[in-house]
Design an enzyme around this catalytic site. Structure first.
Site, mmCIF file in Angstrom:
data_model
loop_
_atom_site.group_PDB
_atom_site.id
_atom_site.type_symbol
_atom_site.label_atom_id
_atom_site.label_comp_id
_atom_site.label_asym_id
_atom_site.label_seq_id
_atom_site.Cartn_x
_atom_site.Cartn_y
_atom_site.Cartn_z
ATOM 1 N N SER A 72 15.376 -12.052 -7.432
ATOM 2 C CA SER A 72 15.741 -11.367 -8.677
ATOM 3 C C SER A 72 16.458 -12.193 -9.739
ATOM 4 C CB SER A 72 16.604 -10.149 -8.366
ATOM 5 O OG SER A 72 15.778 -9.093 -7.966
ATOM 6 N N LYS A 130 25.359 -8.889 -15.123
ATOM 7 C CA LYS A 130 24.413 -7.886 -14.620
ATOM 8 C C LYS A 130 25.221 -6.654 -14.236
ATOM 9 C CE LYS A 130 20.753 -7.432 -11.085
ATOM 10 N NZ LYS A 130 20.054 -8.135 -9.981
ATOM 11 N N SER A 166 15.053 -8.233 -10.444
ATOM 12 C CA SER A 166 15.773 -7.117 -11.028
ATOM 13 C C SER A 166 16.768 -7.529 -12.107
ATOM 14 C CB SER A 166 16.519 -6.372 -9.926
ATOM 15 O OG SER A 166 17.484 -7.239 -9.322
HETATM 16 N N1 GLN Z 1 11.832 -7.896 -6.074
HETATM 17 C C1 GLN Z 1 12.593 -7.860 -4.873
HETATM 18 C C2 GLN Z 1 12.857 -6.429 -4.479
HETATM 19 O O1 GLN Z 1 12.435 -5.562 -5.151
HETATM 20 C C3 GLN Z 1 13.824 -8.647 -5.006
HETATM 21 C C4 GLN Z 1 14.963 -7.908 -5.560
HETATM 22 C C5 GLN Z 1 16.197 -8.724 -5.676
HETATM 23 O O2 GLN Z 1 16.186 -9.943 -5.472
HETATM 24 N N2 GLN Z 1 17.301 -8.042 -5.956
HETATM 25 O O3 GLN Z 1 13.485 -6.158 -3.498
#
Ligand code: GLN
Length: 503
Positions: A188, A89, A164
């Site tokens: 994410s 990532k 994400s």
């Molecule tokens: N969807 C969550 C957010 O927008 C989780 C993001 C993540 O786990 N990096 O914060």
């Protein structure tokens, strides 16, 4: 799916001499380029990858002397991942390879060091093919917040891959490569794994070093893996995990030894089912798939019991106060002075800061910074931030009580399957509700896994469903053991998106 597109399958091919790491890496890069439509990658590191692959090949043929591909013990034996192509990532710092975090702010940033995760996987012999697309600064649930454009879900290009870590999930689901890293602050890794029909592991907080991982919410962020199988997740975790003095929250615990515990049986295992994870808002087809998966585990000898997580209904508001609060502090470093983007034209220092941040950050990141600064402000700190910290404790206490009655907790990873691109971009709260089952786990610092557990009709054809397994602190090996047993009983993890061959 034929074993060939897994770490285990490719490792066997490399060791038998059926293919070389260089050939495998060239072929992988070809696959990635042929699926440019997915937009899963931000950067392909071709030259560095082929050089690393060359070192792995020398070792595989018994002539290696470089230590790049040796196992972590450094004894010259092959590492578990020697010659295997993986992706990171784009939140992990990679020496000499640009690390954008999905943001214009870091679009040209080239780190001078490797994140510990990257270094550990290199030491186990893995070859870094490139960097995957992601929501800007890991903020999002759909991968539509990337400066480098949205990622498509390989199951149906009109739907989102989740976020994400959407680029990593799409790349593994499309079988471009067998494994990729991700990070999980509120879901994410697990939510994109569920949306893309693959295995996603979020380890316990402190299990894997955060050194060199661009910080979003430091008390929640944790690095993990996206793979086809639990067996491969175990291989990756064993290579990544470990105490790191450069991360003050790294835990000096015994190694997970996840690969060694895959053979454990689920007979006699107690699985807790919280009513809160099966209530309103859960799509009925997703619920049916999860129930069928649980019935499968019950047939194999597991016992299902009811548990309660009453405070989990507060996890979304709690998470969306704590995560932005920490983000507003972490992201203050992007000021146009130290590194990264700087606005082209400005009049004086203050305007330089303002324009740099106005132009360098996208809309969602700005929303989080504003929310975070607000809840930390002198007038509202007690009303919001302090209250959220108290809720966080109640959420963690619920889990502790539940684990007195069960070995693992199960439920759906997400309330619905992958949704259509654009569907939630104008409604941040609807987007945030994707984390309804996942964010409480980060607030409590626990490990969790999402594994493929069904396909339901949706989009153009069928879309995957994820089964969410949550374990006690540091019980990654137990979770992966349960997941592996489930993958011996079912073939959901072998289903590839339409048009994607397993070979
Ligand atoms: N969807 C969550 C957010 O927008 C989780 C993001 C993540 O786990 N990096 O914060």
């Amino acid at each position: 799916m034929p074993a060939a597109r897994t770490i285990a399958g490719l490792a066997a091919m490399l060791r038998s001499g059926e293919t070389s790491s260089r050939d495998l890496c060239r072929e992988t890069i070809g696959r990635i380029r042929a699926r440019a439509d997915l937009n899963a990658f931000i950067t392909i590191a071709e030259d560095a990858a082929l050089a690393e692959a060359g070192r792995a090949d020398a070792l595989l043929s018994g002539q290696g002397e470089g230590d790049g591909a040796r196992n972590r013990a450094g004894d010259g034996a092959l590492g578990a991942l020697t010659g295997i192509p993986i992706a990171h990532k784009d939140i992990f710092s990679t020496f000499g390879v640009r690390t954008t975090c999905g943001s214009r702010m870091l679009a040209e940033y080239i780190p001078a060091f490797d994140a510990t995760v990257v270094a550990n996987l290199k030491a186990a012999g893995a070859v870094t093919i490139g960097k995957t697309n992601m929501d800007e600064f890991a903020m999002g649930s759909s991968n539509e917040n990337s400066f480098f454009g949205a990622v498509a879900n390989p199951w149906d290009a009109a739907t989102v891959p989740g976020g994400s870590s959407g680029g990593s999930a799409a790349a593994v689901a499309a079988r471009l490569l067998p494994a990729a890293t991700g990070t999980d602050t509120g879901g994410s890794i697990r939510q994109p794994a569920a949306f893309c029909g693959i295995t996603g592991l979020k380890p316990s907080y402190g299990r894997v070093s955060r050194h060199g991982m661009v910080a979003f919410a430091s008390s929640l962020d944790q690095a993990g893996t996206l793979t086809v199988t639990c067996e491969d997740a175990a291989t990756m975790l064993d290579a990544m995990a470990g105490f790191d003095p450069r991360d003050s929250t790294s835990v000096d615990a015994p190694p997970p030894r996840a690969a060694d515990s895959l053979g454990q049986t689920v007979a006699g295992l107690t699985i807790g089912l919280p009513a809160e994870f099966f209530g309103g808002g859960l799509d009925s087809a997703v619920a049916a798939s999860v129930q069928a998966a649980l019935a499968e585990l019950e047939k194999a000898g597991a016992r299902l019991v009811d548990v309660a997580l009453p405070s989990s209904e507060n996890s979304i508001p709690c998470y969306y106060i704590i995560a932005p609060a920490e983000a507003s502090s972490n992201l203050s470093r992007f000021d146009g002075v130290r590194y990264g983007f700087r606005a082209g034209e400005f009049d004086g220092l203050t305007e330089m800061y303002e324009k740099t941040r106005a132009e360098g950050f996208g809309a969602e990141v700005k929303r989080r910074i504003m929310v975070g600064a607000y809840v930390l402000s002198a007038g509202y700190y007690d009303a919001y931030y302090m209250k959220a910290l108290k809720l966080r404790r109640l959420i963690a206490d619920d889990f502790a009580r539940a684990f007195e009655r069960c070995d693992v907790i199960a439920g759906p990873t997400t309330p619905t399957c992958a949704f259509r691109r654009g569907a939630k971009m104008d409604d941040p709260v609807a987007m945030y509700l994707n984390d309804i089952y996942t964010s409480s786990v980060n607030l409590a610092g626990l490990p969790a896994l999402s594994i493929p557990a069904g396909l339901v009709s949706g989009g153009e054809g069928e879309l995957p469903v994820g089964l969410h397994l949550i374990g006690p602190y540091m019980a990654e090996a137990k979770l992966l053991g349960v997941g592996h047993q489930f993958q011996q009983l079912t073939d959901w993890h072998e289903r590839a998106p339409p048009g994607v061959g397993g070979e």
